[in-house]
Motif scaffolding. Structure first.
Motif, PDB file in Angstrom:
ATOM      1  N   LEU A  14       2.535   1.731  -3.693  1.00  0.00           N
ATOM      2  CA  LEU A  14       1.605   2.029  -4.751  1.00  0.00           C
ATOM      3  C   LEU A  14       1.141   3.455  -4.409  1.00  0.00           C
ATOM      4  CD1 LEU A  14      -0.856  -0.961  -4.536  1.00  0.00           C
ATOM      5  CD2 LEU A  14       0.632  -0.156  -6.446  1.00  0.00           C
ATOM      6  N   GLU A  15       1.221   4.073  -3.214  1.00  0.00           N
ATOM      7  CA  GLU A  15       0.722   5.541  -2.902  1.00  0.00           C
ATOM      8  C   GLU A  15       2.066   6.172  -3.340  1.00  0.00           C
ATOM      9  OE1 GLU A  15      -0.613   8.182   0.938  1.00  0.00           O
ATOM     10  OE2 GLU A  15      -0.838   5.888   1.003  1.00  0.00           O
ATOM     11  N   ILE A  16       3.221   6.041  -3.311  1.00  0.00           N
ATOM     12  CA  ILE A  16       4.522   6.649  -3.738  1.00  0.00           C
ATOM     13  C   ILE A  16       4.563   6.680  -5.266  1.00  0.00           C
ATOM     14  CG2 ILE A  16       6.934   6.326  -3.992  1.00  0.00           C
ATOM     15  CD1 ILE A  16       7.209   5.359  -0.996  1.00  0.00           C
ATOM     16  N   GLY A  17       3.781   5.431  -5.839  1.00  0.00           N
ATOM     17  CA  GLY A  17       4.185   5.318  -7.191  1.00  0.00           C
ATOM     18  C   GLY A  17       5.336   4.685  -7.747  1.00  0.00           C
ATOM     19  N   CYS A  58       8.242  11.175   2.353  1.00  0.00           N
ATOM     20  CA  CYS A  58       7.254   9.992   2.450  1.00  0.00           C
ATOM     21  C   CYS A  58       7.071   9.697   3.730  1.00  0.00           C
ATOM     22  CB  CYS A  58       8.119   8.840   1.760  1.00  0.00           C
ATOM     23  SG  CYS A  58       8.614   8.997  -0.193  1.00  0.00           S
ATOM     24  N   LYS A  65       0.962  -1.307   0.008  1.00  0.00           N
ATOM     25  CA  LYS A  65       0.015   0.035   0.055  1.00  0.00           C
ATOM     26  C   LYS A  65       0.910   1.115   0.057  1.00  0.00           C
ATOM     27  CE  LYS A  65      -3.846  -2.176   2.538  1.00  0.00           C
ATOM     28  NZ  LYS A  65      -4.765  -2.190   3.713  1.00  0.00           N
ATOM     29  N   SER A  66       1.766   1.236   0.664  1.00  0.00           N
ATOM     30  CA  SER A  66       2.799   2.388   0.832  1.00  0.00           C
ATOM     31  C   SER A  66       3.350   2.730  -0.431  1.00  0.00           C
ATOM     32  CB  SER A  66       3.913   2.099   1.798  1.00  0.00           C
ATOM     33  OG  SER A  66       3.178   1.907   3.232  1.00  0.00           O
ATOM     34  N   ILE A  71       3.345   8.675   4.526  1.00  0.00           N
ATOM     35  CA  ILE A  71       2.771   7.506   3.879  1.00  0.00           C
ATOM     36  C   ILE A  71       2.999   6.251   4.845  1.00  0.00           C
ATOM     37  CG2 ILE A  71       3.134   5.908   1.979  1.00  0.00           C
ATOM     38  CD1 ILE A  71       3.168   8.458   0.100  1.00  0.00           C
ATOM     39  N   ASN A 114       1.596   6.264   8.272  1.00  0.00           N
ATOM     40  CA  ASN A 114       0.213   6.042   8.238  1.00  0.00           C
ATOM     41  C   ASN A 114       0.064   4.304   8.141  1.00  0.00           C
ATOM     42  OD1 ASN A 114      -0.687   8.516   8.673  1.00  0.00           O
ATOM     43  ND2 ASN A 114      -1.124   8.769   6.499  1.00  0.00           N
ATOM     44  N   HIS A 115       0.917   3.908   7.438  1.00  0.00           N
ATOM     45  CA  HIS A 115       0.672   2.332   7.139  1.00  0.00           C
ATOM     46  C   HIS A 115       1.230   1.546   7.939  1.00  0.00           C
ATOM     47  CE1 HIS A 115      -1.578   2.674   3.428  1.00  0.00           C
ATOM     48  NE2 HIS A 115      -0.730   3.586   2.864  1.00  0.00           N
TER      49      HIS A 115
END
Length: 213
Positions: free
Chosen positions: A102-105, A186, A99-100, A189, A192-193
């Motif tokens: 994917l959020e970063i790209g 980051c 999830k982390s 991100i 949070n995860h």
């Protein structure tokens, strides 16, 4: 050529003697070479590709290619989250990391086994997974995926092409730890995860080497 790079891995880890108390691949199913080869054809990172693209990133994030705890693993500029370890991934922390990223790209998850200055007696792994890979798929290589994902005696560098994060899996340290490093941009991100209870934080802080406190 790639088949030759991982032939020793198949020969070494497929035999019954390499089995331990795996939760993902029971002893009765251990040694399925067909599944292992399909998996390695998909996700093995060739030496040529590693040297031409990933080695520079590896060296940019981590202190050197052989560093391990209790020494500091990450170069300056990375903030750290220490976590309980014990293996490369559990399903929970794999999903948190996914999830982390994917959020970063991020696009790829590169996994490089620490050879401890070439002193590793067994063949070392170099793997490259798409960040979108599911848990079901990443554990679908029979004895190969179980050896990578579960073996508590292996340690790995994990990173991607963005260079803004990394993970060191110190499963074989005195107290098994995972150290996640990330650039300040980051921070939100990853924090949070990867949330921990006060009890977990207290215990992990007691386990940490001096350099990390």
């Amino acid at each position: 050529m790639m088949r030759e790079e991982y032939k020793d891995h198949i020969d070494t880890y497929s035999v019954e003697g390499s089995w331990w108390l795996s939760k993902l691949t029971p002893k009765s199913k251990w040694g399925n070479i067909s599944l292992a080869e399909i998996y390695l054809r998909k996700y093995w990172l060739s030496e040529n590709e590693y040297n031409s693209k990933w080695k520079e990133l590896h060296e940019r994030i981590f202190m050197n290619l052989d560093v391990s705890l209790p020494d500091m693993v990450f170069k300056k500029g990375y903030e750290l989250i220490p976590l309980r370890g014990g293996c490369l991934f559990s399903e929970k922390d794999f999903e948190q990391l996914k999830k982390s990223l994917l959020e970063i790209g991020e696009k790829y998850l590169v996994v490089i086994e620490n050879t401890f200055r070439g002193n590793l007696k067994e063949p070392a792994f170099r793997m490259k997974y798409p960040v979108t890979i599911s848990w079901k798929e990443i554990i679908n290589g029979n004895f190969i995926s179980s050896t990578i994902i579960e073996n508590p005696n292996k340690e790995f560098f994990i990173f991607g092409e963005t260079g803004v994060w990394g993970k060191y899996s110190a499963s074989d340290y005195v107290w098994p730890l995972d150290i996640i490093g990330f650039k300040p941009e980051c921070r939100t991100i990853f924090t949070n995860h990867f949330k921990q209870s006060n009890e977990e934080e207290k215990q992990i802080n007691e386990w940490l080497p001096v350099q990390y406190q």
